[in-house]
Design a protein around this motif. Structure first.
Motif, PDB file in Angstrom:
ATOM      1  N   TYR A  79      -8.163   2.718  -7.975  1.00 22.40           N
ATOM      2  CA  TYR A  79      -7.037   2.924  -7.052  1.00 22.40           C
ATOM      3  C   TYR A  79      -5.995   3.842  -7.683  1.00 22.40           C
ATOM      4  O   TYR A  79      -5.774   3.824  -8.900  1.00 22.40           O
ATOM      5  CB  TYR A  79      -6.361   1.587  -6.736  1.00 22.40           C
ATOM      6  N   ASN A  80      -5.359   4.630  -6.830  1.00 22.70           N
ATOM      7  CA  ASN A  80      -4.201   5.433  -7.215  1.00 22.70           C
ATOM      8  C   ASN A  80      -4.480   6.475  -8.302  1.00 22.70           C
ATOM      9  O   ASN A  80      -3.569   6.850  -9.045  1.00 22.70           O
ATOM     10  CB  ASN A  80      -3.042   4.523  -7.669  1.00 22.70           C
ATOM     11  N   ILE A  93      -6.074   3.894  -2.022  1.00 25.24           N
ATOM     12  CA  ILE A  93      -4.909   3.012  -2.032  1.00 25.24           C
ATOM     13  C   ILE A  93      -5.380   1.653  -1.502  1.00 25.24           C
ATOM     14  O   ILE A  93      -6.064   1.619  -0.475  1.00 25.24           O
ATOM     15  CB  ILE A  93      -3.808   3.556  -1.073  1.00 25.24           C
ATOM     16  N   TYR A 119      -7.695  -2.466   7.546  1.00 23.52           N
ATOM     17  CA  TYR A 119      -6.650  -2.963   6.644  1.00 23.52           C
ATOM     18  C   TYR A 119      -6.006  -4.207   7.224  1.00 23.52           C
ATOM     19  O   TYR A 119      -6.119  -4.484   8.418  1.00 23.52           O
ATOM     20  CB  TYR A 119      -5.617  -1.881   6.339  1.00 23.52           C
ATOM     21  N   GLU A 128      -7.331  -7.184  -3.381  1.00 25.68           N
ATOM     22  CA  GLU A 128      -6.129  -6.502  -3.818  1.00 25.68           C
ATOM     23  C   GLU A 128      -5.173  -6.418  -2.618  1.00 25.68           C
ATOM     24  O   GLU A 128      -5.598  -6.056  -1.526  1.00 25.68           O
ATOM     25  CB  GLU A 128      -6.461  -5.077  -4.292  1.00 25.68           C
ATOM     26  N   GLU A 131      -1.169  -1.758  -0.326  1.00 26.89           N
ATOM     27  CA  GLU A 131      -0.031  -0.978  -0.856  1.00 26.89           C
ATOM     28  C   GLU A 131       0.369   0.047   0.186  1.00 26.89           C
ATOM     29  O   GLU A 131      -0.478   0.627   0.863  1.00 26.89           O
ATOM     30  CB  GLU A 131      -0.441  -0.248  -2.150  1.00 26.89           C
ATOM     31  N   TRP A 132       1.674   0.267   0.292  1.00 28.21           N
ATOM     32  CA  TRP A 132       2.187   1.236   1.267  1.00 28.21           C
ATOM     33  C   TRP A 132       2.568   2.533   0.569  1.00 28.21           C
ATOM     34  O   TRP A 132       3.187   2.515  -0.493  1.00 28.21           O
ATOM     35  CB  TRP A 132       3.414   0.685   1.984  1.00 28.21           C
ATOM     36  N   ILE A 133       2.209   3.630   1.176  1.00 25.02           N
ATOM     37  CA  ILE A 133       2.670   4.929   0.686  1.00 25.02           C
ATOM     38  C   ILE A 133       3.088   5.773   1.888  1.00 25.02           C
ATOM     39  O   ILE A 133       2.677   5.497   3.021  1.00 25.02           O
ATOM     40  CB  ILE A 133       1.566   5.688  -0.097  1.00 25.02           C
ATOM     41  N   GLN A 285       6.342   1.636   7.412  1.00 28.81           N
ATOM     42  CA  GLN A 285       6.196   1.806   5.964  1.00 28.81           C
ATOM     43  C   GLN A 285       5.726   3.206   5.594  1.00 28.81           C
ATOM     44  O   GLN A 285       6.198   3.801   4.631  1.00 28.81           O
ATOM     45  CB  GLN A 285       5.184   0.789   5.415  1.00 28.81           C
TER      46      GLN A 285
END
Ligand SMILES: [Zn+2]
Ligand SMILES: [Zn+2]
Length: 315
Positions: A79-80, A93, A119, A128, A131-133, A285
């Protein structure tokens, strides 16, 4: 200066959702040269692709299901951490949908496109957390994008098991849902003893190996359930259907899909997808300029956002 959103960045063709700028598909529905796979559910992760980009857990589940046919080359990304596919910068993500599930962030020509895959925002100890981006374009599934669809609290649903004074046959998808159920029953119906179908065991083993043990359970044996009343036996849908005439157990199916249900008494409404409020939360978000919808009905979102955000229905 902001660059322009490319209206044809993602388009549908017979193989699935295609990005011509990087020459890859997102969750293709037919085998392709380059597939970016969001998660291991069978409707997103098919066999036979040549090059596959996915997370570690998705790779493990695909290997378990398809063996040698899982695909030719796996490119596993944490991730990321960004990687390049045909000139498009991609990062996974966490999507909170099941273990290893990922949203796919695609950066191209200064514009950020975020494909959510499936999601969910409800807490789930077996994967996990989401996560927000921020992104310029949010490409969201819209299976339940309707204001009338509000998912009930999963804990309330699980607690219903406490009132059932006989053994329970609980039907559920083997991958993702079963592990979430094991975890929820351990937490909220702790006097129940969980048995699982042998086909679910290797999936649980991957969860354990990846550091997400679902909780206490044991493999099913017929002897165990005799003269008892506090067992919950978790079985995949196919096995569940074969028990249609069983009289000595309470049959329940765990699903977020209203149209699958026989009737309300026989259902635990536990969804691994976003409902209407969750989608609105995602838009807040991610704060996109445009929302592109997939798998469902984007009309309600279009109406809701009006002139505020461009909503484009991709399918
Ligand atoms: Zn899924
Ligand atoms: Zn799906």
């Amino acid at each position: 200066m902001t660059n322009d959103i490319l209206d044809d960045f993602l388009i549908f063709n017979t193989y699935g959702l295609y990005c011509k700028y990087g020459n890859f598909y997102l969750d293709p529905v037919q085998p392709v040269e380059r597939a970016v796979i969001s998660h291991a559910h069978a409707d997103h992760a098919i066999s036979g692709n040549i090059a596959i980009y996915c997370t570690d857990a998705t790779h493990a589940f695909m290997k378990l299901r398809y063996g040698k046919n899982a695909g030719k080359f796996f490119d596993i990304a944490p991730y990321n951490v960004a990687f390049d596919v045909g000139g498009v910068k991609i990062s996974f993500i966490p999507a909170g949908h099941m273990l290893g599930s990922a949203q796919v962030l695609m950066e191209y020509n200064g514009v950020r496109y975020l494909y959510t895959g499936d999601y969910k925002v409800q807490p789930d100890a077996t994967c996990e957390p989401i996560e927000w981006i921020n992104a310029d374009v949010l490409v969201t599934e819209s299976t339940f994008a309707d204001p009338v669809i509000i998912h009930p609290d999963p804990i309330g649903e699980i607690k219903k098991l406490n009132d059932i004074k006989m053994n329970i046959l609980l039907g559920a998808y083997g991958l993702g849902k079963s592990q979430r159920l094991i975890n929820l029953i351990n937490e909220h119906a702790p006097q129940k003893k969980i048995l699982v179908h042998h086909r679910i065991m290797p999936i649980n083993a991957i969860y354990e190996k990846m550091g997400f043990p679902p909780g206490k359970y044991q493999i099913y044996s017929r002897k165990l359930m005799k003269n008892q009343e506090d067992f919950v036996y978790i079985v995949p849908p196919f096995t569940f259907d074969s028990y249609i005439r069983a009289t000595d157990v309470k049959r329940l199916f765990a699903s977020g899909w209203k149209n699958l249900q026989v009737n309300k008494q026989d259902t635990l409404f536990i969804s691994d997808h976003v409902d209407w409020n969750d989608i609105l939360q995602a838009v807040k978000q991610v704060d996109p300029k445009q929302v592109w919808t997939l798998h469902g009905n984007g009309m309600h979102l279009k109406k809701y956002f009006g002139d505020e955000i461009v909503v484009k229905i991709l399918n």
